[in-house]
Design a protein around this motif. Structure first.
Motif, PDB file in Angstrom:
ATOM      1  N   ALA A 111      30.171  40.822  44.997  1.00  0.00           N
ATOM      2  CA  ALA A 111      30.504  39.400  45.013  1.00  0.00           C
ATOM      3  C   ALA A 111      30.744  38.943  46.442  1.00  0.00           C
ATOM      4  CB  ALA A 111      31.757  39.144  44.175  1.00  0.00           C
ATOM      5  N   PRO A 112      30.331  37.730  46.772  1.00  0.00           N
ATOM      6  CA  PRO A 112      30.610  37.224  48.121  1.00  0.00           C
ATOM      7  C   PRO A 112      32.101  37.014  48.321  1.00  0.00           C
ATOM      8  CG  PRO A 112      29.736  35.477  46.726  1.00  0.00           C
ATOM      9  CD  PRO A 112      29.625  36.743  45.932  1.00  0.00           C
ATOM     10  N   LEU A 113      32.573  37.294  49.496  1.00  0.00           N
ATOM     11  CA  LEU A 113      33.979  37.096  49.812  1.00  0.00           C
ATOM     12  C   LEU A 113      34.229  35.610  50.038  1.00  0.00           C
ATOM     13  CD1 LEU A 113      36.734  38.348  50.433  1.00  0.00           C
ATOM     14  CD2 LEU A 113      36.024  38.563  52.815  1.00  0.00           C
ATOM     15  N   ARG A 114      35.202  35.041  49.317  1.00  0.00           N
ATOM     16  CA  ARG A 114      35.497  33.621  49.429  1.00  0.00           C
ATOM     17  C   ARG A 114      36.730  33.414  50.297  1.00  0.00           C
ATOM     18  NH1 ARG A 114      34.636  31.399  43.283  1.00  0.00           N
ATOM     19  NH2 ARG A 114      36.229  32.944  42.819  1.00  0.00           N
ATOM     20  N   ALA A 115      36.710  32.348  51.057  1.00  0.00           N
ATOM     21  CA  ALA A 115      37.780  32.066  52.014  1.00  0.00           C
ATOM     22  C   ALA A 115      39.132  32.051  51.321  1.00  0.00           C
ATOM     23  CB  ALA A 115      37.523  30.726  52.701  1.00  0.00           C
ATOM     24  N   GLY A 116      40.100  32.716  51.940  1.00  0.00           N
ATOM     25  CA  GLY A 116      41.458  32.711  51.421  1.00  0.00           C
ATOM     26  C   GLY A 116      41.745  33.768  50.380  1.00  0.00           C
ATOM     27  N   GLU A 117      40.730  34.504  49.939  1.00  0.00           N
ATOM     28  CA  GLU A 117      40.940  35.520  48.919  1.00  0.00           C
ATOM     29  C   GLU A 117      41.463  36.816  49.537  1.00  0.00           C
ATOM     30  OE1 GLU A 117      37.912  34.733  45.213  1.00  0.00           O
ATOM     31  OE2 GLU A 117      37.214  36.000  46.828  1.00  0.00           O
ATOM     32  N   ASP A 118      42.379  37.463  48.815  1.00  0.00           N
ATOM     33  CA  ASP A 118      42.810  38.803  49.211  1.00  0.00           C
ATOM     34  C   ASP A 118      41.679  39.782  48.931  1.00  0.00           C
ATOM     35  OD1 ASP A 118      45.322  37.922  49.937  1.00  0.00           O
ATOM     36  OD2 ASP A 118      46.167  38.252  47.941  1.00  0.00           O
ATOM     37  N   TRP A 119      41.543  40.751  49.818  1.00  0.00           N
ATOM     38  CA  TRP A 119      40.490  41.754  49.619  1.00  0.00           C
ATOM     39  C   TRP A 119      41.019  43.140  49.964  1.00  0.00           C
ATOM     40  CZ3 TRP A 119      36.208  40.709  47.085  1.00  0.00           C
ATOM     41  CH2 TRP A 119      35.210  41.680  47.023  1.00  0.00           C
ATOM     42  N   PRO A 120      40.806  44.112  49.107  1.00  0.00           N
ATOM     43  CA  PRO A 120      40.158  43.987  47.795  1.00  0.00           C
ATOM     44  C   PRO A 120      41.091  43.352  46.775  1.00  0.00           C
ATOM     45  CG  PRO A 120      40.913  46.228  48.101  1.00  0.00           C
ATOM     46  CD  PRO A 120      41.185  45.517  49.395  1.00  0.00           C
ATOM     47  N   PRO A 121      40.524  42.761  45.709  1.00  0.00           N
ATOM     48  CA  PRO A 121      41.353  42.166  44.658  1.00  0.00           C
ATOM     49  C   PRO A 121      42.042  43.242  43.830  1.00  0.00           C
ATOM     50  CG  PRO A 121      39.042  42.072  44.048  1.00  0.00           C
ATOM     51  CD  PRO A 121      39.087  42.593  45.456  1.00  0.00           C
ATOM     52  N   GLY A 122      42.984  42.819  43.032  1.00  0.00           N
ATOM     53  CA  GLY A 122      43.716  43.772  42.205  1.00  0.00           C
ATOM     54  C   GLY A 122      42.859  44.440  41.155  1.00  0.00           C
ATOM     55  N   PRO A 164      38.979  45.666  40.327  1.00  0.00           N
ATOM     56  CA  PRO A 164      37.650  45.874  40.923  1.00  0.00           C
ATOM     57  C   PRO A 164      36.553  45.033  40.294  1.00  0.00           C
ATOM     58  CG  PRO A 164      38.730  47.981  40.512  1.00  0.00           C
ATOM     59  CD  PRO A 164      39.589  46.924  39.864  1.00  0.00           C
ATOM     60  N   TYR A 165      36.757  44.595  39.028  1.00  0.00           N
ATOM     61  CA  TYR A 165      35.761  43.757  38.369  1.00  0.00           C
ATOM     62  C   TYR A 165      35.433  42.526  39.199  1.00  0.00           C
ATOM     63  CZ  TYR A 165      33.479  41.158  34.570  1.00  0.00           C
ATOM     64  OH  TYR A 165      32.584  40.452  33.789  1.00  0.00           O
ATOM     65  N   ASP A 166      36.426  42.020  39.906  1.00  0.00           N
ATOM     66  CA  ASP A 166      36.232  40.811  40.704  1.00  0.00           C
ATOM     67  C   ASP A 166      35.452  41.063  41.990  1.00  0.00           C
ATOM     68  OD1 ASP A 166      37.709  39.374  38.821  1.00  0.00           O
ATOM     69  OD2 ASP A 166      39.601  39.849  39.816  1.00  0.00           O
ATOM     70  N   MET A 167      35.079  42.294  42.255  1.00  0.00           N
ATOM     71  CA  MET A 167      34.317  42.629  43.455  1.00  0.00           C
ATOM     72  C   MET A 167      32.813  42.578  43.214  1.00  0.00           C
ATOM     73  SD  MET A 167      36.735  45.784  44.734  1.00  0.00           S
ATOM     74  CE  MET A 167      35.843  46.097  46.262  1.00  0.00           C
ATOM     75  N   GLN A 168      32.410  42.313  41.964  1.00  0.00           N
ATOM     76  CA  GLN A 168      30.984  42.264  41.639  1.00  0.00           C
ATOM     77  C   GLN A 168      30.551  40.850  41.275  1.00  0.00           C
ATOM     78  OE1 GLN A 168      29.868  44.998  38.542  1.00  0.00           O
ATOM     79  NE2 GLN A 168      30.095  46.809  39.843  1.00  0.00           N
ATOM     80  N   LEU A 169      29.300  40.556  41.568  1.00  0.00           N
ATOM     81  CA  LEU A 169      28.622  39.379  41.028  1.00  0.00           C
ATOM     82  C   LEU A 169      27.894  39.865  39.776  1.00  0.00           C
ATOM     83  CD1 LEU A 169      28.182  36.393  41.833  1.00  0.00           C
ATOM     84  CD2 LEU A 169      26.045  37.118  42.911  1.00  0.00           C
ATOM     85  N   HIS A 170      28.290  39.392  38.609  1.00  0.00           N
ATOM     86  CA  HIS A 170      27.847  40.004  37.355  1.00  0.00           C
ATOM     87  C   HIS A 170      26.497  39.436  36.908  1.00  0.00           C
ATOM     88  CE1 HIS A 170      31.698  42.011  37.189  1.00  0.00           C
ATOM     89  NE2 HIS A 170      32.222  40.866  37.582  1.00  0.00           N
ATOM     90  N   ARG A 171      25.525  39.699  37.734  1.00  0.00           N
ATOM     91  CA  ARG A 171      24.198  39.127  37.549  1.00  0.00           C
ATOM     92  C   ARG A 171      23.455  39.763  36.380  1.00  0.00           C
ATOM     93  NH1 ARG A 171      21.151  39.099  42.957  1.00  0.00           N
ATOM     94  NH2 ARG A 171      22.652  37.395  43.297  1.00  0.00           N
ATOM     95  N   TYR A 172      23.715  41.023  36.116  1.00  0.00           N
ATOM     96  CA  TYR A 172      22.924  41.735  35.113  1.00  0.00           C
ATOM     97  C   TYR A 172      23.719  42.147  33.877  1.00  0.00           C
ATOM     98  CZ  TYR A 172      19.618  41.965  38.971  1.00  0.00           C
ATOM     99  OH  TYR A 172      18.770  41.633  40.005  1.00  0.00           O
ATOM    100  N   SER A 173      25.034  42.201  33.971  1.00  0.00           N
ATOM    101  CA  SER A 173      25.832  42.644  32.826  1.00  0.00           C
ATOM    102  C   SER A 173      26.148  41.501  31.859  1.00  0.00           C
ATOM    103  CB  SER A 173      27.135  43.292  33.303  1.00  0.00           C
ATOM    104  OG  SER A 173      27.819  42.463  34.228  1.00  0.00           O
TER     105      SER A 173
END
Length: 541
Positions: free
Chosen positions: A216-227, A229-238
Motif C-alpha cells: 500500500a502507498p504510504l499516506r501522509a501523517g500515517e504511522d508506519w508500520p501500522p498496528g 500488517p493487513y493495512d500494509m497491502q493494497l488488496h488488489r487481488y484478494s
C-alpha cells in the motif's frame, strides 16, 4: 412503495446486546420484539438485524454454520416470525445480515470440502497448493492478523480465510456456490424479510491466478508500520474483483422477483471505497445502495464530509448511498469525535443533525440515539478476536457492543436479569432510555428524524455544497421548498452574515437576528427562504 429505502432511516440492532428475555445474559429475538416500540417511536423506517443464525460464535455470529437456522442462543424460528409480524405491524421493514463471503469452518459444506480433493464440494472453498518451500501460495493477509491461508492436512492444501481461520472463504467462481447462497436468501425472502445487509460485499471473489498483492502507498501523517500488517497491502487481488458485479446482478434479479425488497452492501476498503460504492449501486441491476467506512473513522471536517458525499454522486449520479457514523465494528462516534465537541451531548445532537441533512439513506446504531459512549474494558473482559490479537494498540470491537441501556436504576440497566455477556458500566448506564427526558439526545433524534420525514427536500432533494471555510459546513437540499443546512464543526461559536431573507426551520441549534446567524459550538441550522424568494448568500462574520 418499492423504493421505500430511498431516504429511509434504518436502525441497526445487535441481537446479543439489545434485550435479553430469558436471563442468560445474551440478547435474543423475543427481547428485540419487546423493544420494537422504542425503535418505531424514534422515527425509524426499518431495522437491520446483525446475524442471529446458527454459529459456533468464533466471531459473534459472523461465522455461520447454517444459513437457514436460528441459533438457539437467540431463540427459535417461531420467534423470528413473530418479530417480523410485530415489526411490520409497527410499520418497520426488516433487514437481515447475510454473511456470504465466508462460512464457519463448522458448516457442513466445509466439513465435506476439506475431507479430500474429490468430493462433490471439493471446490466450494478456495484451495491452493503450497509453494515448493511449503509456504502459502501468495502474500495475502487476514484482516484479523497473520496470513490469509490455513493448512489442511487431509487435502495437503491451504484454504483462504480473509478473516479468522474459522471463517473459510467460499469460492464464488464455483456456480454451485452462487446457486446455494441465492437459495438461502430466497428462504428468508419467503419468510417476509424486506431486504439484506451484505457483509463484506466486495470480498466475494478472489483473483483466480492468486497473484500477490502490492504494498500500500504510504499516506501522509500515517504511522508506519501500522498496528495491523493487513493495512500494509493494497488488496488488489484478494478482493474487489470485477466478477463481483455479475453476482450482484444475480442477487438483484432474485430480489426484483419480490415486491419492495432491498440490498445494501458493506464495502470495506481503505483506498477505493467510495468508487466501489458508486460502481456497485449505479444503474438498476446491482445493489440498491451501499455504505463504506468513510464516515466511520476519525475524520471530522467539512472537507471530509463534502468530499465523501460529492465523490459518491460524481462517480454514480444514479447510485444511492447509505450513511452512518457508528456500527458494531467501530468506536462509537461520540467518543471518536470527542475532541471536536463543546460537550458530548452537543456533539451527539449535531451528529443527528448532520445525518438528517445528508442526501441518501441513514443508518443508526443502537444506543446512538442516547448519545452512548464507548465502553472502556480491560483485557480480561474482552471477547472480540480483534482486541485479543491487537491489544492494546487496537482494543477491538467489544467497547461498542456492550448492552443497550434501558432503565438507569435496574440491574444491568434493564438489559437482563442475569449477568450480561459484556459488562454494563456506570458511564454507559447513565445514558439509559429512562433518563432521556426533555432536552435529551433522544428527544433531539426524535425531533430531527420527524423533521426530516416531513421535509421532502431532506428526503429526496439533491445537494449543492457552499464554499465555506473550516469548520463550517453548508449545503442546499434542493426541491420546490429548498432547505439550507449549516453546521459549525467545532466547540467554539461561529457567526455568519446572510444576504437576503431566510427563516430558521425545524429543530435548529442557532439564533438568527435580521442578517446575523449565530452558531454555538456544534450548532446547526436549517433555513428556508420565503416562497419564491431568491436563496440568501452567506459570508463568515
Amino acid at each position: 412503495m418499492n423504493d421505500w429505502w430511498r431516504g429511509a432511516v434504518i436502525y441497526q440492532i445487535y441481537p446479543r446486546s439489545f434485550q435479553d428475555s430469558d436471563g442468560d445474559g445474551i440478547g435474543d429475538l423475543p427481547g428485540i420484539t419487546r423493544r420494537l416500540d422504542h425503535v418505531a417511536a424514534l422515527g425509524a423506517d426499518a431495522i437491520w438485524l446483525s446475524p442471529f443464525f446458527a454459529s459456533p460464535m468464533a466471531d459473534m455470529g459472523y461465522d455461520v454454520s447454517d444459513y437457514t437456522a436460528v441459533d438457539p442462543l437467540f431463540g427459535r424460528m417461531a420467534d423470528f416470525d413473530a418479530l417480523v409480524r410485530r415489526a411490520h405491524a409497527l410499520g418497520l421493514k426488516v433487514i437481515i445480515d447475510q454473511v456470504l463471503s465466508h462460512s464457519s469452518d463448522r458448516h457442513p459444506w466445509f466439513a465435506e470440502s476439506r475431507a479430500d480433493r474429490d468430493n462433490p464440494k471439493a471446490d466450494w472453498y478456495v484451495w491452493a497448493d503450497p509453494l515448493a518451500n511449503g509456504a502459502p501460495p501468495n502474500d495475502w493477509l487476514s484482516v484479523f492478523g497473520g496470513p490469509a491461508w490455513a493448512w489442511e492436512p487431509r487435502r495437503r492444501q491451504y484454504y483462504l480465510h480473509n478473516f479468522l481461520a474459522a471463517q473459510p472463504d467460499l469460492n464464488f467462481h464455483c456456480p454451485e456456490v452462487q446457486d446455494a447462497l441465492l437459495d438461502t436468501m430466497r428462504f428468508w425472502l419467503d419468510r417476509g424479510v424486506d431486504g439484506f445487509r451484505l457483509d463484506t460485499v466486495n470480498f466475494y471473489f478472489h483473483d483466480k491466478k492468486l497473484r500477490s498483492n502490492p504494498p500500500a502507498p504510504l499516506r501522509a501523517g500515517e504511522d508506519w508500520p501500522p498496528g495491523n500488517p493487513y493495512d500494509m497491502q493494497l488488496h488488489r487481488y484478494s478482493k474487489n474483483q470485477p466478477e463481483n458485479i455479475a453476482f450482484l446482478q444475480r442477487m438483484r434479479a432474485l430480489l426484483d422477483g419480490y415486491d419492495g425488497r432491498m440490498l445494501v452492501g458493506e464495502v470495506g476498503d481503505a483506498h477505493n471505497a467510495v468508487a466501489l460504492m458508486a460502481d456497485y449501486t449505479r444503474g438498476t441491476d446491482r445493489l440498491h445502495m451501499a455504505y463504506s467506512f468513510e464516515m466511520l473513522g476519525p475524520q471530522f471536517t467539512a472537507a471530509h464530509f463534502r468530499d465523501t458525499v460529492e465523490g459518491f454522486y460524481k462517480a454514480a449520479p444514479d447510485g444511492w448511498p447509505c450513511w452512518s457514523f457508528s456500527n458494531h465494528d467501530v468506536i462509537r462516534h461520540v467518543t471518536r469525535w470527542a475532541e471536536h465537541g463543546s460537550s458530548r451531548t452537543a456533539l451527539a445532537r449535531q451528529a443527528a443533525a448532520l445525518l438528517a441533512g445528508f442526501q441518501g439513506t441513514l443508518c443508526l446504531y443502537q444506543g446512538e440515539e442516547l448519545g452512548q459512549t464507548e465502553t472502556e474494558l480491560s483485557y480480561e473482559e474482552l471477547t472480540d478476536p480483534v482486541g485479543l490479537t491487537f491489544w492494546p494498540d487496537n482494543k477491538g470491537r467489544d467497547g461498542c457492543r456492550t448492552p443497550m441501556v434501558w432503565e438507569a436504576e435496574a440491574p444491568a440497566a434493564g438489559f437482563s436479569t442475569g449477568t450480561p455477556w459484556l459488562p454494563v458500566k456506570p458511564a454507559q448506564q447513565a445514558h439509559a432510555v429512562s433518563t432521556q427526558g426533555k432536552g435529551s439526545v433522544l428527544e433531539a433524534y426524535r425531533d430531527l428524524l420527524a423533521f426530516r420525514r416531513a421535509t421532502p427536500a431532506l428526503v429526496s432533494g439533491e445537494t449543492t455544497f457552499l464554499a465555506l471555510p473550516e469548520p463550517l459546513l453548508g449545503f442546499w437540499r434542493d426541491g420546490p421548498e429548498p432547505v439550507l443546512c449549516l453546521y459549525n464543526l467545532s466547540p467554539a461559536p461561529r457567526a455568519l452574515t446572510l444576504t437576503g431573507d431566510a427563516r430558521l426551520i425545524g429543530p435548529s441549534q442557532a439564533s438568527l437576528s435580521k442578517t446575523s446567524l449565530a452558531l454555538p459550538g456544534n450548532g446547526f441550522a436549517f433555513l428556508a427562504p420565503p416562497p419564491g424568494a431568491a436563496r440568501p448568500g452567506l459570508t463568515p462574520a
